[in-house]
Design a protein around this motif. Structure first.
Motif, PDB file in Angstrom:
ATOM      1  N   GLU A  71       0.835  -1.211   0.000  1.00  0.00           N
ATOM      2  CA  GLU A  71       0.000   0.000   0.000  1.00  0.00           C
ATOM      3  C   GLU A  71       0.868   1.258   0.000  1.00  0.00           C
ATOM      4  O   GLU A  71       0.533   2.247  -0.659  1.00  0.00           O
ATOM      5  CB  GLU A  71      -0.934   0.008   1.221  1.00  0.00           C
ATOM      6  CG  GLU A  71      -1.905  -1.138   1.280  1.00  0.00           C
ATOM      7  CD  GLU A  71      -1.362  -2.387   1.991  1.00  0.00           C
ATOM      8  OE1 GLU A  71      -2.148  -3.313   2.205  1.00  0.00           O
ATOM      9  OE2 GLU A  71      -0.154  -2.432   2.322  1.00  0.00           O
ATOM     10  N   GLU A  72       1.960   1.213   0.749  1.00  0.00           N
ATOM     11  CA  GLU A  72       2.871   2.362   0.785  1.00  0.00           C
ATOM     12  C   GLU A  72       3.548   2.540  -0.571  1.00  0.00           C
ATOM     13  O   GLU A  72       3.708   3.679  -1.044  1.00  0.00           O
ATOM     14  CB  GLU A  72       3.915   2.173   1.891  1.00  0.00           C
ATOM     15  CG  GLU A  72       3.306   2.214   3.276  1.00  0.00           C
ATOM     16  CD  GLU A  72       4.246   1.721   4.362  1.00  0.00           C
ATOM     17  OE1 GLU A  72       4.181   2.272   5.472  1.00  0.00           O
ATOM     18  OE2 GLU A  72       5.044   0.784   4.112  1.00  0.00           O
ATOM     19  N   LEU A  73       3.923   1.440  -1.200  1.00  0.00           N
ATOM     20  CA  LEU A  73       4.519   1.520  -2.537  1.00  0.00           C
ATOM     21  C   LEU A  73       3.551   2.147  -3.527  1.00  0.00           C
ATOM     22  O   LEU A  73       3.955   2.927  -4.395  1.00  0.00           O
ATOM     23  CB  LEU A  73       4.946   0.132  -3.017  1.00  0.00           C
ATOM     24  CG  LEU A  73       6.113  -0.507  -2.272  1.00  0.00           C
ATOM     25  CD1 LEU A  73       6.289  -1.957  -2.709  1.00  0.00           C
ATOM     26  CD2 LEU A  73       7.392   0.290  -2.484  1.00  0.00           C
ATOM     27  N   ARG A  74       2.273   1.821  -3.384  1.00  0.00           N
ATOM     28  CA  ARG A  74       1.254   2.396  -4.274  1.00  0.00           C
ATOM     29  C   ARG A  74       1.149   3.912  -4.071  1.00  0.00           C
ATOM     30  O   ARG A  74       1.061   4.662  -5.038  1.00  0.00           O
ATOM     31  CB  ARG A  74      -0.099   1.713  -4.019  1.00  0.00           C
ATOM     32  CG  ARG A  74      -1.229   2.274  -4.824  1.00  0.00           C
ATOM     33  CD  ARG A  74      -1.076   1.939  -6.307  1.00  0.00           C
ATOM     34  NE  ARG A  74      -2.166   2.542  -7.047  1.00  0.00           N
ATOM     35  CZ  ARG A  74      -2.016   3.251  -8.160  1.00  0.00           C
ATOM     36  NH1 ARG A  74      -0.835   3.401  -8.694  1.00  0.00           N
ATOM     37  NH2 ARG A  74      -3.035   3.785  -8.757  1.00  0.00           N
ATOM     38  N   ILE A  75       1.177   4.369  -2.846  1.00  0.00           N
ATOM     39  CA  ILE A  75       1.121   5.809  -2.576  1.00  0.00           C
ATOM     40  C   ILE A  75       2.358   6.493  -3.156  1.00  0.00           C
ATOM     41  O   ILE A  75       2.261   7.562  -3.767  1.00  0.00           O
ATOM     42  CB  ILE A  75       1.008   6.106  -1.061  1.00  0.00           C
ATOM     43  CG1 ILE A  75      -0.283   5.530  -0.491  1.00  0.00           C
ATOM     44  CG2 ILE A  75       1.125   7.606  -0.787  1.00  0.00           C
ATOM     45  CD1 ILE A  75      -1.556   6.123  -1.021  1.00  0.00           C
ATOM     46  N   LEU A  76       3.522   5.880  -2.972  1.00  0.00           N
ATOM     47  CA  LEU A  76       4.745   6.457  -3.537  1.00  0.00           C
ATOM     48  C   LEU A  76       4.632   6.560  -5.057  1.00  0.00           C
ATOM     49  O   LEU A  76       5.045   7.561  -5.648  1.00  0.00           O
ATOM     50  CB  LEU A  76       5.968   5.634  -3.126  1.00  0.00           C
ATOM     51  CG  LEU A  76       6.309   5.662  -1.631  1.00  0.00           C
ATOM     52  CD1 LEU A  76       7.456   4.699  -1.334  1.00  0.00           C
ATOM     53  CD2 LEU A  76       6.645   7.072  -1.174  1.00  0.00           C
ATOM     54  N   GLN A  77       4.056   5.546  -5.689  1.00  0.00           N
ATOM     55  CA  GLN A  77       3.860   5.598  -7.140  1.00  0.00           C
ATOM     56  C   GLN A  77       2.908   6.737  -7.526  1.00  0.00           C
ATOM     57  O   GLN A  77       3.160   7.472  -8.487  1.00  0.00           O
ATOM     58  CB  GLN A  77       3.292   4.259  -7.658  1.00  0.00           C
ATOM     59  CG  GLN A  77       3.031   4.250  -9.156  1.00  0.00           C
ATOM     60  CD  GLN A  77       4.303   4.416  -9.972  1.00  0.00           C
ATOM     61  OE1 GLN A  77       5.262   3.689  -9.773  1.00  0.00           O
ATOM     62  NE2 GLN A  77       4.322   5.376 -10.879  1.00  0.00           N
TER      63      GLN A  77
END
Length: 139
Positions: free
Chosen positions: A106-112
């Motif tokens: 989920e954090e990777l998605r926000i960073l993207q």
């Protein structure tokens, strides 16, 4: 401050950190400590009232609860922040994601989403992320 009032640049940066921390539905103590430490330490927050951190995070949380809340926060942050602070915002997001030494999907998605919103090139992203990897590496 009501939800409809404009937010400060510092509050927009706090929103970025909050959306990363809250992305996996749990804001860990390490993530919260990282947010607090960065607000105390970084020059961009020099004149920011530390008593405003919790109300700012709550306002961000309120927006996130609305329909399309994440999109609203990303749009607001992109509109408020000057372009010269986009990399600062992304670096803060990466710091929060790395704070507990485990970056969730989920954090990777926000960073993207932040990379897309800020229209970063791959070299900028790599430099910011590599710096965080170096700071959070363990023995």
């Amino acid at each position: 401050m009501s939800k409809n009032e404009p937010i400060s640049v510092q509050e927009a940066l706090i929103y970025v950190m909050v959306i990363v921390s809250a992305s996996d539905n749990s804001m860990t103590d390490k993530e919260l400590a990282t947010i607090g430490d960065m607000i105390k330490m970084l020059p961009v927050f020099k004149d920011y009232d530390a008593n405003s951190i919790i109300p700012a995070a709550q306002r961000c949380g309120d927006i996130l609860q609305e329909e399309n809340g994440l999109s609203l926060v990303l749009e607001l942050v992109g509109d408020i922040l000057p372009v010269k602070l986009y990399d600062t915002a992304y670096a803060l997001a990466v710091e929060v994601a790395a704070a507990d030494l485990e970056v969730h999907q989920e954090e990777l998605r926000i960073l993207q989403l932040l990379r897309d919103r800020f229209r970063f090139d791959k070299l900028t992203v790599a430099a910011i992320e590599r710096g965080a990897i170096a700071r959070y590496r363990t023995v």
